[in-house]
Motif scaffolding. Structure first.
Motif, PDB file in Angstrom:
ATOM      1  N   THR A  12       0.816  -1.209   0.000  1.00  0.00           N
ATOM      2  CA  THR A  12       0.000   0.000   0.000  1.00  0.00           C
ATOM      3  C   THR A  12       0.854   1.265   0.000  1.00  0.00           C
ATOM      4  O   THR A  12       0.500   2.257  -0.634  1.00  0.00           O
ATOM      5  CB  THR A  12      -0.956  -0.011   1.211  1.00  0.00           C
ATOM      6  OG1 THR A  12      -1.728  -1.210   1.144  1.00  0.00           O
ATOM      7  CG2 THR A  12      -1.892   1.170   1.192  1.00  0.00           C
ATOM      8  N   GLU A  13       1.971   1.231   0.692  1.00  0.00           N
ATOM      9  CA  GLU A  13       2.859   2.398   0.718  1.00  0.00           C
ATOM     10  C   GLU A  13       3.340   2.746  -0.687  1.00  0.00           C
ATOM     11  O   GLU A  13       3.305   3.907  -1.097  1.00  0.00           O
ATOM     12  CB  GLU A  13       4.054   2.143   1.641  1.00  0.00           C
ATOM     13  CG  GLU A  13       5.000   3.316   1.729  1.00  0.00           C
ATOM     14  CD  GLU A  13       6.186   3.051   2.637  1.00  0.00           C
ATOM     15  OE1 GLU A  13       7.189   3.773   2.497  1.00  0.00           O
ATOM     16  OE2 GLU A  13       6.126   2.139   3.489  1.00  0.00           O
ATOM     17  N   HIS A  16       0.504   4.342  -2.814  1.00  0.00           N
ATOM     18  CA  HIS A  16       0.266   5.766  -2.555  1.00  0.00           C
ATOM     19  C   HIS A  16       1.419   6.637  -3.046  1.00  0.00           C
ATOM     20  O   HIS A  16       1.181   7.733  -3.564  1.00  0.00           O
ATOM     21  CB  HIS A  16      -0.024   6.005  -1.077  1.00  0.00           C
ATOM     22  CG  HIS A  16      -1.402   5.581  -0.682  1.00  0.00           C
ATOM     23  ND1 HIS A  16      -2.530   6.273  -1.066  1.00  0.00           N
ATOM     24  CD2 HIS A  16      -1.833   4.524   0.045  1.00  0.00           C
ATOM     25  CE1 HIS A  16      -3.599   5.665  -0.586  1.00  0.00           C
ATOM     26  NE2 HIS A  16      -3.210   4.602   0.094  1.00  0.00           N
ATOM     27  N   TYR A  29       0.217  15.257   0.847  1.00  0.00           N
ATOM     28  CA  TYR A  29      -0.674  14.120   0.604  1.00  0.00           C
ATOM     29  C   TYR A  29      -0.519  13.106   1.732  1.00  0.00           C
ATOM     30  O   TYR A  29       0.585  12.676   2.049  1.00  0.00           O
ATOM     31  CB  TYR A  29      -0.343  13.481  -0.747  1.00  0.00           C
ATOM     32  CG  TYR A  29      -1.099  12.203  -1.043  1.00  0.00           C
ATOM     33  CD1 TYR A  29      -2.472  12.194  -1.162  1.00  0.00           C
ATOM     34  CD2 TYR A  29      -0.420  11.007  -1.223  1.00  0.00           C
ATOM     35  CE1 TYR A  29      -3.165  11.036  -1.442  1.00  0.00           C
ATOM     36  CE2 TYR A  29      -1.098   9.837  -1.509  1.00  0.00           C
ATOM     37  CZ  TYR A  29      -2.474   9.853  -1.616  1.00  0.00           C
ATOM     38  OH  TYR A  29      -3.162   8.693  -1.892  1.00  0.00           O
ATOM     39  N   GLN A  31      -1.277   9.919   2.100  1.00  0.00           N
ATOM     40  CA  GLN A  31      -1.061   8.507   1.785  1.00  0.00           C
ATOM     41  C   GLN A  31      -2.146   7.603   2.386  1.00  0.00           C
ATOM     42  O   GLN A  31      -1.858   6.563   2.971  1.00  0.00           O
ATOM     43  CB  GLN A  31       0.333   8.067   2.202  1.00  0.00           C
ATOM     44  CG  GLN A  31       1.403   8.873   1.509  1.00  0.00           C
ATOM     45  CD  GLN A  31       2.582   8.061   1.059  1.00  0.00           C
ATOM     46  OE1 GLN A  31       2.643   6.853   1.264  1.00  0.00           O
ATOM     47  NE2 GLN A  31       3.512   8.714   0.424  1.00  0.00           N
ATOM     48  N   ASN A  32      -3.395   8.008   2.197  1.00  0.00           N
ATOM     49  CA  ASN A  32      -4.538   7.192   2.565  1.00  0.00           C
ATOM     50  C   ASN A  32      -5.675   7.565   1.609  1.00  0.00           C
ATOM     51  O   ASN A  32      -5.544   8.505   0.823  1.00  0.00           O
ATOM     52  CB  ASN A  32      -4.934   7.403   4.034  1.00  0.00           C
ATOM     53  CG  ASN A  32      -5.313   8.832   4.327  1.00  0.00           C
ATOM     54  OD1 ASN A  32      -6.282   9.362   3.786  1.00  0.00           O
ATOM     55  ND2 ASN A  32      -4.534   9.483   5.190  1.00  0.00           N
ATOM     56  N   PHE A  33      -6.766   6.835   1.663  1.00  0.00           N
ATOM     57  CA  PHE A  33      -7.813   7.053   0.666  1.00  0.00           C
ATOM     58  C   PHE A  33      -8.671   8.282   0.925  1.00  0.00           C
ATOM     59  O   PHE A  33      -9.265   8.815  -0.008  1.00  0.00           O
ATOM     60  CB  PHE A  33      -8.632   5.784   0.452  1.00  0.00           C
ATOM     61  CG  PHE A  33      -7.889   4.805  -0.406  1.00  0.00           C
ATOM     62  CD1 PHE A  33      -7.829   4.977  -1.780  1.00  0.00           C
ATOM     63  CD2 PHE A  33      -7.191   3.758   0.154  1.00  0.00           C
ATOM     64  CE1 PHE A  33      -7.112   4.113  -2.583  1.00  0.00           C
ATOM     65  CE2 PHE A  33      -6.464   2.883  -0.640  1.00  0.00           C
ATOM     66  CZ  PHE A  33      -6.423   3.062  -2.013  1.00  0.00           C
ATOM     67  N   ASP A  34      -8.723   8.769   2.149  1.00  0.00           N
ATOM     68  CA  ASP A  34      -9.389  10.050   2.390  1.00  0.00           C
ATOM     69  C   ASP A  34      -8.597  11.170   1.714  1.00  0.00           C
ATOM     70  O   ASP A  34      -9.169  12.045   1.056  1.00  0.00           O
ATOM     71  CB  ASP A  34      -9.526  10.334   3.885  1.00  0.00           C
ATOM     72  CG  ASP A  34     -10.559   9.444   4.555  1.00  0.00           C
ATOM     73  OD1 ASP A  34     -11.508   8.997   3.872  1.00  0.00           O
ATOM     74  OD2 ASP A  34     -10.420   9.198   5.767  1.00  0.00           O
ATOM     75  N   THR A  64      -6.705  -2.640  -1.192  1.00  0.00           N
ATOM     76  CA  THR A  64      -6.322  -1.408  -1.881  1.00  0.00           C
ATOM     77  C   THR A  64      -7.091  -1.291  -3.189  1.00  0.00           C
ATOM     78  O   THR A  64      -7.593  -0.216  -3.532  1.00  0.00           O
ATOM     79  CB  THR A  64      -4.804  -1.376  -2.137  1.00  0.00           C
ATOM     80  OG1 THR A  64      -4.134  -1.422  -0.869  1.00  0.00           O
ATOM     81  CG2 THR A  64      -4.382  -0.135  -2.896  1.00  0.00           C
ATOM     82  N   LYS A  67     -10.717  -0.238  -2.360  1.00  0.00           N
ATOM     83  CA  LYS A  67     -10.810   1.170  -1.952  1.00  0.00           C
ATOM     84  C   LYS A  67     -10.571   2.106  -3.139  1.00  0.00           C
ATOM     85  O   LYS A  67     -11.271   3.107  -3.303  1.00  0.00           O
ATOM     86  CB  LYS A  67      -9.823   1.463  -0.833  1.00  0.00           C
ATOM     87  CG  LYS A  67     -10.212   0.812   0.475  1.00  0.00           C
ATOM     88  CD  LYS A  67      -9.166   1.052   1.543  1.00  0.00           C
ATOM     89  CE  LYS A  67      -9.530   0.329   2.828  1.00  0.00           C
ATOM     90  NZ  LYS A  67      -8.474   0.483   3.845  1.00  0.00           N
ATOM     91  N   CYS A  71     -13.354   4.610  -4.864  1.00  0.00           N
ATOM     92  CA  CYS A  71     -13.142   6.054  -5.019  1.00  0.00           C
ATOM     93  C   CYS A  71     -13.409   6.488  -6.457  1.00  0.00           C
ATOM     94  O   CYS A  71     -14.081   7.503  -6.690  1.00  0.00           O
ATOM     95  CB  CYS A  71     -11.711   6.438  -4.630  1.00  0.00           C
ATOM     96  SG  CYS A  71     -11.401   6.514  -2.866  1.00  0.00           S
TER      97      CYS A  71
END
Length: 100
Positions: A12-13, A16, A29, A31-34, A64, A67, A71
């Motif tokens: 995931t890192e 992002h 930024y 580094q999450n979906f929000d 990931t 999500k 989005c």
């Protein structure tokens, strides 16, 4: 056109970091979906984004993938001003690769 080839992403890192760089997100930024959602809404509405490698992303990082695609789907339903092409395969072959 902005090409996002998500094949080869295994954590995931990295996802992002890659997204942030390719979409020119600001340095803050989160580094999450929000944060992804907030920064994505700030993109130029004339943008054209081609997302490749979704099959491999789903295999490597199913949460990931879920999500990210949620989005994109939510964006398309609510705004739909940016052209976004979602491609399962990676025809460009420009995904991230890691040397052993």
């Amino acid at each position: 056109m902005i090409l996002l080839d998500l094949s080869g992403i295994i954590d995931t890192e990295t996802f992002h970091e890659y997204i942030s760089k390719k979409l020119d997100f600001p340095g803050y930024y989160g580094q999450n979906f929000d944060a992804f959602w907030d920064c994505f809404l700030d993109l130029n509405e004339d943008s054209h984004i081609r997302v490749e490698g979704l099959i491999e992303l789903k295999k490597n990082l199913p949460q990931t993938y879920e999500k990210f695609t949620q989005c994109i789907n939510d964006y398309n339903k609510e705004y739909g001003k940016i052209r976004i092409d979602l491609i399962g395969e990676s025809p460009s072959g420009e995904g991230i690769s890691f040397e052993d």
